[in-house]
Design an enzyme around this catalytic site. Structure first.
Site, mmCIF file in Angstrom:
data_model
loop_
_atom_site.group_PDB
_atom_site.id
_atom_site.type_symbol
_atom_site.label_atom_id
_atom_site.label_comp_id
_atom_site.label_asym_id
_atom_site.label_seq_id
_atom_site.Cartn_x
_atom_site.Cartn_y
_atom_site.Cartn_z
ATOM 1 N N SER A 27 104.712 49.940 59.631
ATOM 2 C CA SER A 27 103.591 49.244 58.985
ATOM 3 C C SER A 27 104.006 48.649 57.651
ATOM 4 O O SER A 27 103.290 47.811 57.086
ATOM 5 C CB SER A 27 102.416 50.208 58.776
ATOM 6 O OG SER A 27 102.846 51.405 58.141
ATOM 7 N N GLU A 42 96.244 55.380 68.731
ATOM 8 C CA GLU A 42 95.776 54.320 67.820
ATOM 9 C C GLU A 42 94.768 53.394 68.479
ATOM 10 O O GLU A 42 94.971 52.906 69.593
ATOM 11 C CB GLU A 42 96.955 53.490 67.316
ATOM 12 C CG GLU A 42 96.546 52.388 66.354
ATOM 13 C CD GLU A 42 97.694 51.777 65.582
ATOM 14 O OE1 GLU A 42 97.455 50.837 64.807
ATOM 15 O OE2 GLU A 42 98.844 52.234 65.758
#
Length: 258
Positions: free
Chosen positions: A45, A177
């Protein structure tokens, strides 16, 4: 006492929630570790958070190793996990093992990969490196998904199937997720390892969030995140004060001068 992969896996049976957060350097790692989180994830990320990209697919193995080295000095108690980035494990089992070794040599305690790569999980684990899995919305496959879309609206049978396969392959934990709470609950019930949700509702065995999303340091806000302190506003105002004081000759003052 340091958190280990076996200890983390045992937390599910103990009924203890697993707390995880991302970090990308010594200061963020130190803050997370000092607060008592169980897992610090050096996530790919960083492609979005630190590099300003719209996806994670441009993050290289070299970049991940750099940020693992930068984060390691700040993390003493928590388990330090590093993401295997896009292009570092999909070509072959041998590539996956070699890439995992790079991140462990950089300082990671364990690695994480996205998707149903059971042979890769088994091979990496065989070398002595614990592996965390990742199901649901896997950001490295964003182009195949057609964007960051909630998964499991059909009940999530395919997600459960992937999760069970990874659990049997030997992952010590699973990130889930951007899936429906119902699908996440089904996964959590189906596997022996702890599930760690992000945008997956309250029924997971733990939660993970991106550091910058928790403290107002991201340009966007997300439904799955919660603001625990608006550090972004504090820093912005402080920077403006610094600019004003330098331009007006206030800083440096006598107390800042040798």
């Amino acid at each position: 006492m340091r958190v280990t992969a076996p200890a983390l896996r045992a937390m599910k049976a103990q009924g203890r929630k697993v707390v995880c957060v991302t970090a990308y350097d010594t200061p963020t790692g130190r803050t997370a570790d000092g607060a008592g989180v169980d897992v610090v994830l050096v996530g790919d990320s960083l492609g979005s958070v630190l590099m300003g990209r719209s996806t994670t697919v441009g993050v290289t193995l070299e970049a991940m190793a750099h940020h693992v080295r930068a984060t390691r000095p700040g993390v003493g108690r928590a388990l330090l996990v590093a993401d295997l980035p896009f292009g570092s494990y999909g070509a072959s089992v041998a590539q996956a093992v070699e890439s995992a070794a790079v991140l462990v040599q950089a300082g990671a305690d364990a690695v994480k990969l996205e998707g149903r790569y059971t042979a890769e999980v088994e091979a990496i684990a065989k070398t002595g490196v614990p592996v965390m899995g990742h199901v649901g919305m896997t950001p490295q496959s964003v182009n195949a998904f057609g964007g960051h879309r909630v998964q499991g609206r059909d009940g999530g049978a395919d997600i459960v199937d992937d999760a069970v396969a990874l659990d049997q392959a030997g992952v010590f934990a699973l990130v889930i997720e951007l899936v429906t709470a119902e699908a996440a609950a089904a996964v959590t019930q189906a596997v022996a390892c702890p599930t760690i949700g992000i945008g997956a509702g309250p029924h997971c065995d733990g939660q993970i969030q991106v550091y910058h999303d928790l403290f107002g340091l991201s340009e966007r806000t997300f439904k799955h995140a919660k603001l625990y302190g608006d550090a972004g506003s504090v820093m912005s105002e402080g920077m403006k004060a610094y600019v004003d004081e330098v331009r007006n000759g206030v800083f440096p003052g006598p107390e800042n001068t040798f």
